[in-house]
Design an enzyme around this catalytic site. Sequence first.
Site, short mmCIF file in Angstrom:
data_model
loop_
_atom_site.label_atom_id
_atom_site.label_comp_id
_atom_site.label_asym_id
_atom_site.label_seq_id
_atom_site.Cartn_x
_atom_site.Cartn_y
_atom_site.Cartn_z
CG ASP A 1 -3.79 6.92 2.46
OD1 ASP A 1 -3.51 5.71 2.30
OD2 ASP A 1 -4.42 7.35 3.46
CG ASP B 1 -23.53 14.48 -25.51
OD1 ASP B 1 -23.09 15.63 -25.28
OD2 ASP B 1 -24.61 14.26 -26.07
CG HIS C 1 -1.65 1.27 1.46
ND1 HIS C 1 -2.49 1.90 0.56
CD2 HIS C 1 -1.56 2.09 2.54
CE1 HIS C 1 -2.90 3.05 1.09
NE2 HIS C 1 -2.35 3.19 2.28
CD GLU D 1 -3.37 5.89 13.36
OE1 GLU D 1 -2.85 7.01 13.56
OE2 GLU D 1 -4.21 5.37 14.10
CG ASP D 2 -1.64 1.29 10.31
OD1 ASP D 2 -2.45 1.73 11.15
OD2 ASP D 2 -1.87 1.24 9.10
MN MN Z 1 -2.66 4.55 4.02
#
Ligand code: MN
Length: 708
Positions: free
Chosen positions: A139, A260, A48, A76-77
């Site tokens: 993110d 369009d 990620h 955070e993780d």
């Molecule tokens: Mn993230």
Amino acid sequence: MMRPYELVDKVCAYDPRADEALLHRAYRYATRAHGSQKRASGDPYFSHPLEVAGILAALKLDAATIATGLLHDTIEDTGATYEELRVSFGGEVARLVDGVTKLSRLDMSSEETRQAENFRKLLMATADDVRVLLVKLADRLHNMRTLSFLSDGEKRRRIAQETMEIYAPLAGRIGMQEMREELEDLAFRYLNPEARETLTRRLDKTRQTKLMVLKRIEKSLRQKFSERNLSATVTSRAKRPYAIWRKMENRQIALEQLSDLIGFRAIMRSVEDCYSALGIVHTTWKTVPGRFKDYISTPKRNGYRSLHTTVVGPEQQRIELQIRTEDMHEIAEHGIAAHWSYKEGGCHFGGEPLAEPFAWIRRVVGMLEHGDTPQEFLEHTKLEMFSDQVFCFTVKGDLIVLPRGSTPIDFAYAVHTEIGDSCVGAKINGRPRPLRERLGTGDEVEILRSDAQEPSAAWESMAVTGKARSAIRRAVRQKKKASEIRLGRDILWNKFRAAGRRIGDKILERALGVLEKNSLEEIFLQVGRGEMGWEAVLKAVYPRAAEKARRRPVLRDKSAVPILGAASGTAIQFAPDSFPLPGERIVGIQTSGRGLVVYPIDSAALGAFDGEPDRWVDLAWETDASPRRFYPSRIALQLSHEVGSLAMVTALIADYDCNIIALQLLHRDPDCFTLHLDIEVHDLKHLNRLLSALEGLSVVLEARRERR
Ligand code: MN
């Protein structure tokens, strides 16, 4: 998954001075920190941050931003600390990671923290560095790309909703068109899967059947340009399903038109070439009126520059064409990120160098924090990205987006029509403020309400949104109508009683057929508006009564007038328009054939009898006559010309237990109008109390007794 050297190579390709060692360190640190964590997709977690860094590298951002992408989830993780990051990567990267972490915490608690609150904090956080915002958007983009792996459907939907409402518009506002479109389209997939499915199928089909047409159009555009020695890159691209969906929602478009669904683009070498190309297109094919836009000479607020036009091209196909230079194209796709320029001379915006590229965001936030108005700021900056809208919040943190110049009234109606209709005041950022105050971005607005409140016509001038204005007009119309109905009803009741006739809804229904009306309300309304005379109604109900009624003297039941001093059996009547009242001195004048005519002692009309003292009779009111009677009186009123002013007056008169007998409009101009009201009161005190109460109303400019 991208390999570390791929990422570093990518960065060094556009920024040869990039700190390679920093990138390698960040890569190693993040892989170790995330260790064996897994994503919902089953991929190692580290995929990620690596993808996020890849998105940022595609935007050609600086090495610190790329490193932040790699490290953005470590605090955070993984239990990494700000201090650790500062020691390993320096203050700049540590601060950026910390900023992204703060934003991510907002995401996590968003069950309670509403999205709008996130948005505000998001803006606040970017005060430190707009790169925090860019990392956050990257993110979110990667999370949206992998959203299908999330098993919780409710959570998927919430994230998609938040993306559609907050992040996609935000990307658009800073000019990151490509990011915005992808975010919207991914969100659209979860918010309205059926619509997206249908549109996508339709698009694919069109592309297949029209592929040859597209190629031929591209070719003939290229040909026309090269005939004039213009070098151009001509491409076509299918519009995103969500962009088409929005178009369809905004104006009913038919999907049959190629224009369009497919957009054509010509990238030219210079601004001059852009205009030459436009000239060629416009002289070769028929233009579609109203579709030409020159955003080169007048760029959009977010810096977007391009020429737009639509022509009826080869094979009678409408062609929507954008003509721009390579530089303009870069800005169109990547907006603010495109300004993170590595060209000599630092950052550029729309060709003009800026000392500090993201100063504008910093200043917006500064304004929010220090209480200066954002408007003031926006007037003094070239980057008026937020100038057409203000972002305000309810006390609960819901975001209300309003056009610039909106007031608490607009806010109240934007929340709910009922809230608008019952609005009596507003607190802005906790302080009571007038309703006409203009709202600014970041304002928290609390609407104070009262059930007794009714919208005032004056509000319309304070509102800028169509929703508020039409709701106010509707409410004022209803209010005016209601007061006219009341007035009409009062007039009829008084007139019928004065004529000695019974009245009631059941009785009045007899008039419906004669007057060709469907409801009593219609009759009341017409009488109240003066469109129908009360006599017509009386005649319709009591066909033989009307003539008699008109001749009947105003004073009822004269035999019992409680006046002392007249010889018994003498007929007593009041002098016309003199309206004497108990509580004031009166005299009678003997008049042949009419008995005793009563005048107030100060009546100017008495001057005519000065030479005939024999005719004068001293009279007095019987003081405790019961039951209390009503006597006619006339008042002159000057009212300000506002809707509802008459209704306020009649309501007050009713509150004072007075009856209205007749109303005559004497004079009317744009500001005020003057009228005579014939009313019934008990005595002079009663009248005086009413007059001072009337004077107390804001709509009453003057109230006085009127008589001869
Ligand atoms: Mn993230």
